[in-house]
Structures are given as structure tokens and as C-alpha cells.
Write a protein that holds these residues in place. Structure first.
Motif, PDB file in Angstrom:
ATOM      1  N   UNK A  44       8.317  -6.124   2.061  1.00 25.03           N
ATOM      2  CA  UNK A  44       9.736  -5.544   1.384  1.00 25.03           C
ATOM      3  C   UNK A  44       9.306  -4.408   0.735  1.00 25.03           C
ATOM      4  N   UNK A  45       8.579  -4.946  -0.144  1.00 23.61           N
ATOM      5  CA  UNK A  45       7.812  -3.607  -0.902  1.00 23.61           C
ATOM      6  C   UNK A  45       7.684  -2.437  -1.054  1.00 23.61           C
ATOM      7  N   UNK A  46       6.770  -2.307   0.174  1.00 24.48           N
ATOM      8  CA  UNK A  46       6.161  -1.406   0.926  1.00 24.48           C
ATOM      9  C   UNK A  46       6.711  -1.067   2.232  1.00 24.48           C
ATOM     10  N   UNK A  47       8.155  -1.588   2.286  1.00 26.70           N
ATOM     11  CA  UNK A  47       9.173  -0.840   3.543  1.00 26.70           C
ATOM     12  C   UNK A  47       9.624   0.260   2.149  1.00 26.70           C
ATOM     13  N   UNK A  48       9.956   0.350   0.586  1.00 27.44           N
ATOM     14  CA  UNK A  48      11.075   1.179  -0.225  1.00 27.44           C
ATOM     15  C   UNK A  48      12.138   1.159  -0.028  1.00 27.44           C
ATOM     16  N   UNK A  49      12.700  -0.092   0.445  1.00 27.98           N
ATOM     17  CA  UNK A  49      14.001   0.083   0.502  1.00 27.98           C
ATOM     18  C   UNK A  49      14.587  -1.044   1.147  1.00 27.98           C
ATOM     19  N   UNK A  50      15.320  -1.542   0.846  1.00 33.82           N
ATOM     20  CA  UNK A  50      16.466  -2.917   1.741  1.00 33.82           C
ATOM     21  C   UNK A  50      15.694  -2.892   2.980  1.00 33.82           C
ATOM     22  N   UNK A  51      15.456  -3.737   3.987  1.00 39.68           N
ATOM     23  CA  UNK A  51      14.584  -4.429   5.070  1.00 39.68           C
ATOM     24  C   UNK A  51      15.887  -4.689   5.299  1.00 39.68           C
ATOM     25  N   UNK A  56      11.880  -6.611   9.313  1.00 37.49           N
ATOM     26  CA  UNK A  56      11.182  -7.882   8.742  1.00 37.49           C
ATOM     27  C   UNK A  56      10.521  -8.903  10.605  1.00 37.49           C
ATOM     28  N   UNK A  57      11.587  -8.933  10.703  1.00 37.18           N
ATOM     29  CA  UNK A  57      10.617 -10.030  11.598  1.00 37.18           C
ATOM     30  C   UNK A  57       9.941  -8.634  12.510  1.00 37.18           C
ATOM     31  N   UNK A  98      24.957  -3.322   7.529  1.00 32.63           N
ATOM     32  CA  UNK A  98      24.159  -3.838   7.418  1.00 32.63           C
ATOM     33  C   UNK A  98      23.486  -4.598   6.628  1.00 32.63           C
ATOM     34  N   UNK A  99      23.264  -6.015   6.905  1.00 30.63           N
ATOM     35  CA  UNK A  99      22.960  -6.146   5.325  1.00 30.63           C
ATOM     36  C   UNK A  99      20.979  -6.469   5.234  1.00 30.63           C
ATOM     37  N   UNK A 100      20.779  -6.221   4.393  1.00 34.39           N
ATOM     38  CA  UNK A 100      19.065  -6.236   3.793  1.00 34.39           C
ATOM     39  C   UNK A 100      18.863  -6.934   2.973  1.00 34.39           C
ATOM     40  N   UNK A 101      17.380  -6.801   3.124  1.00 34.24           N
ATOM     41  CA  UNK A 101      16.829  -8.200   1.795  1.00 34.24           C
ATOM     42  C   UNK A 101      15.401  -7.362   1.099  1.00 34.24           C
TER      43      UNK A 101
END
Length: 109
Positions: A44-51, A56-57, A98-101
Motif C-alpha cells: 500500500x505504501x509503495x503504491x502511493x495512493x489508496x489501492x 492488492x490481489x 470504488x473503495x480503496x485501502x
């Protein structure tokens, strides 16, 4: 040894609540351990935005048919306060949000 035969409903309730408390505490620890072992906070941190769950999968390289299990894990960890859900705009063409984490402020970097 003499055993107490009759217990009041309040005593039974207190005993049951005590058992459930310990059961749910151990589930929380196992879920957090699993998330850390899978590297979910780093992803999640490396994605830089909500995932999103699908992203994630994909990043976890898990069979998409098992995404329900990742969803349940994340739902529990959101409820526990380790992650938060955020609405992600799907763009002009997408009508639904869409919901992101995302990491929480107190745990995020």
C-alpha cells in the motif's frame, strides 16, 4: 471435591464474554501477522495512493478466486484501525465509486 451445580444467567454470560474476548484477541493477532507476512502495508505504501482490492490481489500474486479471503482480512484490519477505506473516483466513465485501502495516519509513513 464439590462442584457448583447452578449458575446464574449473569455468571454464564460473563464466562462466555470472557471466552469470546480471548478468542477475538487471538484472531486479531493472527490477521495482523498475516498482513505483515504478506507485506500488505509495504504494498500500500509503495503504491502511493489508496489501492483497490483487485490491485492488492494482483500485487500479492494471489489467485483472483481467493480475493474474498483478502477482502475479509482487510475488512477485519480496517475495523481494527490498522487500515482505512477511501473512496476512489472511477473517472468520468465509471458511475460508481470504488473503495480503496490506505494506511492510517498514525501507522502510515
Amino acid at each position: 471435591m464439590e462442584m457448583k451445580q447452578v449458575q446464574s444467567p449473569e455468571e454464564l454470560f460473563q464466562a462466555q464474554a470472557h471466552l469470546y474476548s480471548y478468542t477475538y484477541h487471538s484472531i486479531g493477532s493472527m490477521c495482523l501477522k498475516s498482513a505483515l507476512h504478506l507485506g500488505i502495508p509495504d504494498i500500500i505504501h509503495n503504491h502511493g495512493q489508496p489501492i483497490t482490492l483487485d490491485e492488492l490481489v494482483l500485487a500479492l500474486q494471489i489467485d483472483p478466486n481467493k480475493s474474498l479471503y483478502v477482502y475479509r482480512l482487510m475488512r477485519f484490519l480496517v475495523h481494527s484501525g490498522f487500515f482505512v477505506t477511501t473512496k476512489i473516483d472511477g473517472g468520468k466513465e465509471a458511475e460508481e465509486e470504488i473503495m480503496g485501502y490506505d494506511l492510517t495516519q498514525k501507522y502510515g509513513v
